[in-house]
Each structure stands twice: as C-alpha cells, then as structure tokens.
Motif scaffolding. Structure first.
Motif, PDB file in Angstrom:
ATOM      1  N   UNK A   1     -30.464 -31.699 -59.861  1.00 45.74           N
ATOM      2  CA  UNK A   1     -30.995 -32.918 -60.486  1.00 45.74           C
ATOM      3  C   UNK A   1     -32.003 -33.597 -59.567  1.00 45.74           C
ATOM      4  N   UNK A   2     -31.745 -33.607 -58.269  1.00 44.33           N
ATOM      5  CA  UNK A   2     -32.694 -34.200 -57.320  1.00 44.33           C
ATOM      6  C   UNK A   2     -34.006 -33.442 -57.323  1.00 44.33           C
ATOM      7  N   UNK A   3     -33.934 -32.117 -57.358  1.00 42.71           N
ATOM      8  CA  UNK A   3     -35.163 -31.305 -57.416  1.00 42.71           C
ATOM      9  C   UNK A   3     -35.948 -31.601 -58.693  1.00 42.71           C
ATOM     10  N   UNK A   4     -35.237 -31.666 -59.816  1.00 40.90           N
ATOM     11  CA  UNK A   4     -35.881 -31.949 -61.100  1.00 40.90           C
ATOM     12  C   UNK A   4     -36.548 -33.322 -61.072  1.00 40.90           C
ATOM     13  N   UNK A   5     -35.849 -34.311 -60.538  1.00 39.58           N
ATOM     14  CA  UNK A   5     -36.395 -35.666 -60.476  1.00 39.58           C
ATOM     15  C   UNK A   5     -37.640 -35.702 -59.594  1.00 39.58           C
ATOM     16  N   UNK A   6     -37.577 -35.037 -58.437  1.00 47.10           N
ATOM     17  CA  UNK A   6     -38.734 -34.997 -57.543  1.00 47.10           C
ATOM     18  C   UNK A   6     -39.942 -34.388 -58.254  1.00 47.10           C
ATOM     19  N   UNK A   7     -39.712 -33.313 -58.978  1.00 47.70           N
ATOM     20  CA  UNK A   7     -40.811 -32.683 -59.723  1.00 47.70           C
ATOM     21  C   UNK A   7     -41.341 -33.633 -60.794  1.00 47.70           C
ATOM     22  N   UNK A   8     -40.440 -34.321 -61.496  1.00 45.08           N
ATOM     23  CA  UNK A   8     -40.837 -35.220 -62.589  1.00 45.08           C
ATOM     24  C   UNK A   8     -41.700 -36.381 -62.098  1.00 45.08           C
ATOM     25  N   UNK A   9     -41.450 -36.870 -60.881  1.00 48.36           N
ATOM     26  CA  UNK A   9     -42.244 -37.994 -60.375  1.00 48.36           C
ATOM     27  C   UNK A   9     -43.455 -37.528 -59.566  1.00 48.36           C
ATOM     28  N   UNK A  10     -43.635 -36.215 -59.454  1.00 50.73           N
ATOM     29  CA  UNK A  10     -44.794 -35.691 -58.730  1.00 50.73           C
ATOM     30  C   UNK A  10     -44.627 -35.698 -57.223  1.00 50.73           C
ATOM     31  N   UNK A  11     -43.401 -35.765 -56.755  1.00 53.28           N
ATOM     32  CA  UNK A  11     -43.129 -35.762 -55.311  1.00 53.28           C
ATOM     33  C   UNK A  11     -43.360 -34.357 -54.763  1.00 53.28           C
ATOM     34  N   UNK A  12     -44.225 -34.228 -53.776  1.00 50.51           N
ATOM     35  CA  UNK A  12     -44.557 -32.911 -53.229  1.00 50.51           C
ATOM     36  C   UNK A  12     -43.957 -32.646 -51.849  1.00 50.51           C
ATOM     37  N   UNK A  13     -43.328 -33.640 -51.245  1.00 56.09           N
ATOM     38  CA  UNK A  13     -42.716 -33.449 -49.933  1.00 56.09           C
ATOM     39  C   UNK A  13     -41.536 -32.493 -50.098  1.00 56.09           C
ATOM     40  N   UNK A  14     -41.556 -31.343 -49.401  1.00 57.47           N
ATOM     41  CA  UNK A  14     -40.488 -30.358 -49.571  1.00 57.47           C
ATOM     42  C   UNK A  14     -39.104 -30.840 -49.130  1.00 57.47           C
ATOM     43  N   UNK A  15     -39.017 -31.942 -48.401  1.00 60.10           N
ATOM     44  CA  UNK A  15     -37.716 -32.464 -47.987  1.00 60.10           C
ATOM     45  C   UNK A  15     -36.851 -32.795 -49.210  1.00 60.10           C
ATOM     46  N   UNK A  16     -37.491 -33.061 -50.362  1.00 61.19           N
ATOM     47  CA  UNK A  16     -36.751 -33.417 -51.573  1.00 61.19           C
ATOM     48  C   UNK A  16     -36.389 -32.221 -52.451  1.00 61.19           C
ATOM     49  N   UNK A  17     -36.926 -31.054 -52.127  1.00 60.30           N
ATOM     50  CA  UNK A  17     -36.683 -29.882 -52.974  1.00 60.30           C
ATOM     51  C   UNK A  17     -36.183 -28.663 -52.221  1.00 60.30           C
ATOM     52  N   UNK A  18     -36.359 -28.627 -50.917  1.00 62.50           N
ATOM     53  CA  UNK A  18     -35.998 -27.457 -50.115  1.00 62.50           C
ATOM     54  C   UNK A  18     -34.938 -27.852 -49.093  1.00 62.50           C
ATOM     55  N   UNK A  19     -33.771 -27.235 -49.201  1.00 61.87           N
ATOM     56  CA  UNK A  19     -32.649 -27.599 -48.335  1.00 61.87           C
ATOM     57  C   UNK A  19     -32.988 -27.416 -46.859  1.00 61.87           C
ATOM     58  N   UNK A  20     -33.681 -26.345 -46.522  1.00 64.98           N
ATOM     59  CA  UNK A  20     -34.027 -26.117 -45.107  1.00 64.98           C
ATOM     60  C   UNK A  20     -34.965 -27.205 -44.588  1.00 64.98           C
TER      61      UNK A  20
END
Length: 152
Positions: A23-42
């Motif tokens: 859900x966090x990854x989906x939300x980040x994508x929906x708001x246009x967030x490109x910082x990988x800290x919000x989508x990539x666990x590493x």
C-alpha cells in the motif's frame, strides 16, 4: 442550513490500520513520489529505516478506511454535494513504517462561517498514534461547505 456549533468537541470513531508495504508503494506512485526510499526496501534500510516509511500525506488516507468516512459531516446536516476540502496540515512526531499498527482518533474542534453564512467551515483534528500509544502525527482538516440558501 448552518452547521450546529454544538458539535465542537465531538469525538469521532477511531480507525485502526496496519500499514502494508504494498500500500505504501502504491501510494507513493499515486502521488508521484520518485524517492526510492518509499518503494525499495533496501533504499529505505540504507536511509536508516527498519522498513518502508510512509510517504508524505499518507496518514490522511487512514480515515478513508471507514465504511462511511464522511458520516461526521452528514450527521451534522452537511450536504456533501456542496463540500470542498479546504485545508490539510500535518505535524509529524515520528515516521510510520510498514508493519506499524496505527490508530487515527479524530474530533471536531471548530465550526465557523464567513461571507454572511454563504461559506461554512468545519475543522477536524486527528491524532495518529501507534497501537502502543506513541505519537506519529497530528492532522488538521478543514472542510468548506457552500450554503446555497445563504444570501437569498
């Protein structure tokens, strides 16, 4: 119809949400967030988080989990056809991460009008905590209601 100011102080039902990484990854994508800290666990771990952090403004979505998230407004006699989301503020105390169990506890804190009653305002403040009671954030939402009967 004017919003009855006696609703000020009304506590609304709390909402509990277990934060899901997907859900966090989906939300980040929906708001246009490109910082990988919000989508990539590493990337999140490299930045010092134990798991994916919640993107900015994510906490606003917790209350939308309720079956009728605007019941507080309709109970106050508000016709949702005339509602505008006027303002949203966040005061963060800590970062929510995937796996956290969050509790959003809202209450109505103010009701006022402008333009001779043509515009009414309802202020809702929500405390977001973890299940252990530790604070995550305080949210403030202002909804604007156009009163089509005012001034006629």
């Amino acid at each position: 119809m004017a919003i009855d100011p006696s609703i000020v102080g009304t506590e609304l039902p709390a909402t509990t949400l277990t934060v899901d990484a997907g859900r966090l990854r989906f939300f980040a994508k929906a708001i246009g967030e490109t910082n990988p800290v919000y989508t990539d666990l590493e990337a999140a771990k490299a930045a010092g988080y134990a798991d994916l952090p919640a993107p900015p403004t994510f906490l606003f979505s917790i209350e939308l989990e309720n079956p009728d998230p605007f019941a507080f407004a309709t109970a106050a006699g508000v016709d949702l056809r005339f509602v505008l989301h006027g303002e949203q503020t966040f005061t963060y105390h800590s970062t929510a991460i995937a796996g956290d169990v969050l509790i959003a506890t809202p209450r109505i804190t103010d009701v006022y009008s402008k333009k001779g009653g043509a515009l009414e305002f309802m202020v809702k403040e929500t405390a977001v905590t973890r299940a252990d009671g530790s604070p995550v954030a305080d949210l403030k939402t202002v909804i604007v209601v156009r009163n089509p009967g005012a001034g006629k």
